[in-house]
Design a protein around this motif. Structure first.
Motif, PDB file in Angstrom:
ATOM      1  N   LEU A  86      29.075  -5.710  32.514  1.00  0.00           N
ATOM      2  CA  LEU A  86      28.755  -4.346  32.106  1.00  0.00           C
ATOM      3  C   LEU A  86      29.999  -3.559  31.709  1.00  0.00           C
ATOM      4  N   LYS A  87      31.150  -3.936  32.237  1.00  0.00           N
ATOM      5  CA  LYS A  87      32.390  -3.214  31.950  1.00  0.00           C
ATOM      6  C   LYS A  87      33.116  -3.741  30.718  1.00  0.00           C
ATOM      7  N   LEU A  88      32.550  -4.735  30.045  1.00  0.00           N
ATOM      8  CA  LEU A  88      33.127  -5.226  28.795  1.00  0.00           C
ATOM      9  C   LEU A  88      32.984  -4.151  27.715  1.00  0.00           C
ATOM     10  N   PRO A  89      33.692  -4.270  26.582  1.00  0.00           N
ATOM     11  CA  PRO A  89      33.637  -3.232  25.542  1.00  0.00           C
ATOM     12  C   PRO A  89      32.227  -2.937  25.040  1.00  0.00           C
ATOM     13  N   ASP A  90      32.068  -1.742  24.475  1.00  0.00           N
ATOM     14  CA  ASP A  90      30.753  -1.252  24.070  1.00  0.00           C
ATOM     15  C   ASP A  90      30.060  -2.139  23.048  1.00  0.00           C
ATOM     16  N   ASP A  91      30.804  -2.834  22.203  1.00  0.00           N
ATOM     17  CA  ASP A  91      30.181  -3.630  21.146  1.00  0.00           C
ATOM     18  C   ASP A  91      29.881  -5.069  21.572  1.00  0.00           C
ATOM     19  N   VAL A  92      30.085  -5.381  22.825  1.00  0.00           N
ATOM     20  CA  VAL A  92      29.790  -6.732  23.333  1.00  0.00           C
ATOM     21  C   VAL A  92      28.350  -6.792  23.831  1.00  0.00           C
ATOM     22  N   ARG A  93      27.688  -7.915  23.504  1.00  0.00           N
ATOM     23  CA  ARG A  93      26.329  -8.149  24.006  1.00  0.00           C
ATOM     24  C   ARG A  93      26.339  -9.418  24.853  1.00  0.00           C
ATOM     25  N   VAL A  94      25.832  -9.310  26.061  1.00  0.00           N
ATOM     26  CA  VAL A  94      25.801 -10.433  26.986  1.00  0.00           C
ATOM     27  C   VAL A  94      24.349 -10.788  27.269  1.00  0.00           C
ATOM     28  N   TYR A  95      24.031 -12.077  27.147  1.00  0.00           N
ATOM     29  CA  TYR A  95      22.676 -12.557  27.424  1.00  0.00           C
ATOM     30  C   TYR A  95      22.743 -13.539  28.589  1.00  0.00           C
ATOM     31  N   ILE A  96      22.081 -13.186  29.673  1.00  0.00           N
ATOM     32  CA  ILE A  96      22.065 -14.002  30.877  1.00  0.00           C
ATOM     33  C   ILE A  96      20.706 -14.678  30.979  1.00  0.00           C
ATOM     34  N   LEU A  97      20.695 -15.995  30.810  1.00  0.00           N
ATOM     35  CA  LEU A  97      19.454 -16.768  30.823  1.00  0.00           C
ATOM     36  C   LEU A  97      19.247 -17.346  32.217  1.00  0.00           C
ATOM     37  N   SER A  98      18.042 -17.161  32.748  1.00  0.00           N
ATOM     38  CA  SER A  98      17.814 -17.596  34.120  1.00  0.00           C
ATOM     39  C   SER A  98      16.342 -17.929  34.346  1.00  0.00           C
ATOM     40  N   HIS A  99      16.090 -18.739  35.364  1.00  0.00           N
ATOM     41  CA  HIS A  99      14.723 -19.118  35.718  1.00  0.00           C
ATOM     42  C   HIS A  99      14.025 -17.994  36.474  1.00  0.00           C
ATOM     43  N   THR A 100      12.711 -18.088  36.538  1.00  0.00           N
ATOM     44  CA  THR A 100      11.900 -17.126  37.273  1.00  0.00           C
ATOM     45  C   THR A 100      11.370 -17.747  38.559  1.00  0.00           C
ATOM     46  N   GLU A 101      10.909 -16.881  39.429  1.00  0.00           N
ATOM     47  CA  GLU A 101      10.182 -17.300  40.623  1.00  0.00           C
ATOM     48  C   GLU A 101       9.099 -16.260  40.902  1.00  0.00           C
ATOM     49  N   GLU A 102       8.078 -16.654  41.641  1.00  0.00           N
ATOM     50  CA  GLU A 102       6.989 -15.747  41.991  1.00  0.00           C
ATOM     51  C   GLU A 102       7.075 -15.407  43.468  1.00  0.00           C
ATOM     52  N   THR A 103       7.053 -14.116  43.779  1.00  0.00           N
ATOM     53  CA  THR A 103       7.150 -13.673  45.160  1.00  0.00           C
ATOM     54  C   THR A 103       5.813 -13.846  45.866  1.00  0.00           C
ATOM     55  N   GLU A 104       5.816 -13.568  47.167  1.00  0.00           N
ATOM     56  CA  GLU A 104       4.600 -13.693  47.962  1.00  0.00           C
ATOM     57  C   GLU A 104       3.507 -12.741  47.495  1.00  0.00           C
ATOM     58  N   ILE A 105       3.893 -11.631  46.874  1.00  0.00           N
ATOM     59  CA  ILE A 105       2.897 -10.666  46.393  1.00  0.00           C
ATOM     60  C   ILE A 105       2.567 -10.878  44.924  1.00  0.00           C
ATOM     61  N   GLY A 106       3.074 -11.976  44.337  1.00  0.00           N
ATOM     62  CA  GLY A 106       2.698 -12.324  42.978  1.00  0.00           C
ATOM     63  C   GLY A 106       3.557 -11.734  41.886  1.00  0.00           C
ATOM     64  N   GLN A 107       4.679 -11.153  42.232  1.00  0.00           N
ATOM     65  CA  GLN A 107       5.566 -10.610  41.202  1.00  0.00           C
ATOM     66  C   GLN A 107       6.470 -11.710  40.666  1.00  0.00           C
ATOM     67  N   ILE A 108       6.603 -11.757  39.340  1.00  0.00           N
ATOM     68  CA  ILE A 108       7.494 -12.716  38.689  1.00  0.00           C
ATOM     69  C   ILE A 108       8.836 -12.043  38.471  1.00  0.00           C
ATOM     70  N   LYS A 109       9.888 -12.661  38.993  1.00  0.00           N
ATOM     71  CA  LYS A 109      11.213 -12.056  38.971  1.00  0.00           C
ATOM     72  C   LYS A 109      12.266 -13.116  38.721  1.00  0.00           C
ATOM     73  N   MET A 110      13.511 -12.685  38.640  1.00  0.00           N
ATOM     74  CA  MET A 110      14.621 -13.607  38.478  1.00  0.00           C
ATOM     75  C   MET A 110      14.782 -14.454  39.730  1.00  0.00           C
ATOM     76  N   LYS A 111      14.953 -15.747  39.542  1.00  0.00           N
ATOM     77  CA  LYS A 111      15.101 -16.664  40.674  1.00  0.00           C
ATOM     78  C   LYS A 111      16.479 -16.478  41.304  1.00  0.00           C
ATOM     79  N   THR A 112      16.497 -16.340  42.623  1.00  0.00           N
ATOM     80  CA  THR A 112      17.758 -16.242  43.349  1.00  0.00           C
ATOM     81  C   THR A 112      17.768 -17.336  44.417  1.00  0.00           C
ATOM     82  N   ILE A 113      18.231 -17.012  45.612  1.00  0.00           N
ATOM     83  CA  ILE A 113      18.196 -17.993  46.703  1.00  0.00           C
ATOM     84  C   ILE A 113      17.459 -17.430  47.903  1.00  0.00           C
TER      85      ILE A 113
END
Length: 208
Positions: A108-135
């Motif tokens: 986020l602190k990189l220059p204003d004209d930089v675009r960063v794309y972070i590709l990641s897997h999803t996971e489903e929580t116990e309440i059914g929400q689909i979110k970014m997979k963590t640990i």
């Protein structure tokens, strides 16, 4: 402040394929796990392969390229967790969370004209929400990665075709600024997404 976007999706949903129309000479690609890209012309791409959060940060700060793609980001967390699986106590969760936050904060602190794309897997929580997979909950209690960015797209497959979902369906973390994307589903083309972001924020793209 750079524009950092998260691209979420199940394995095989078209996240890596979305790079196909980007110019490899203009993109800094970081792969957490080394693997061939799944489209013709993939041999033209040269990636930095590392799961070290410090090296990722330094590489992104050093590059002159205005588009940065970090692929399979969730393995940065998972690999460190597995390497430290023999450690007792909960300090490792705090430290992994800090390393993850450090990467997002540095992007986020990189220059204003930089675009960063972070590709990641999803996971489903116990309440059914689909979110970014963590640990797991120990990390999720400390950090909500989607909350650190403005754009979260979800890679989906419908009728055998790959799309990016741009609208929240009430049970996922998809979001985008008002008016950036006209349709709820768009082609899974990261080059087109990058053009839309540049147009929306009046960012001058590098010449091809």
């Amino acid at each position: 402040m750079a524009t950092v976007s998260i691209i979420l999706g199940k394995s095989g949903s078209g996240k890596s394929t979305s790079l196909r129309n980007l110019d490899p000479e203009q993109v800094a690609l970081i792969q957490i796990i080394k693997k061939p890209l799944p489209f013709p012309g993939a041999s033209k791409w040269k990636a930095l392969v590392t799961d070290d959060h410090g090296l990722i940060i330094r590489a992104c700060q050093k590059t002159q390229r205005k588009v940065i793609v970090i692929d399979d980001f969730q393995y940065m967390l998972a690999n460190e967790f597995m390497r430290r699986s023999g450690e007792r106590g909960f300090d490792k969760f705090t430290e992994i969370g800090r390393h993850t936050w450090d990467v997002f904060d540095a992007m986020l602190k990189l220059p204003d004209d930089v675009r960063v794309y972070i590709l990641s897997h999803t996971e489903e929580t116990e309440i059914g929400q689909i979110k970014m997979k963590t640990i797991g909950k120990m990390l999720d209690e400390k950090i909500t990665l989607e909350g650190m960015v403005t754009i979260v797209l979800r890679s989906v497959v419908q009728d055998g075709q790959n799309f990016f979902s741009t609208r929240n369906n009430g049970s996922d973390t998809t979001k985008a600024p008002m008016g950036m994307f006209e349709d709820d589903l768009i082609d899974n083309d990261l080059a087109a997404v990058d053009a839309a972001i540049c147009n929306y924020y009046a960012i001058t793209q590098q010449a091809a």
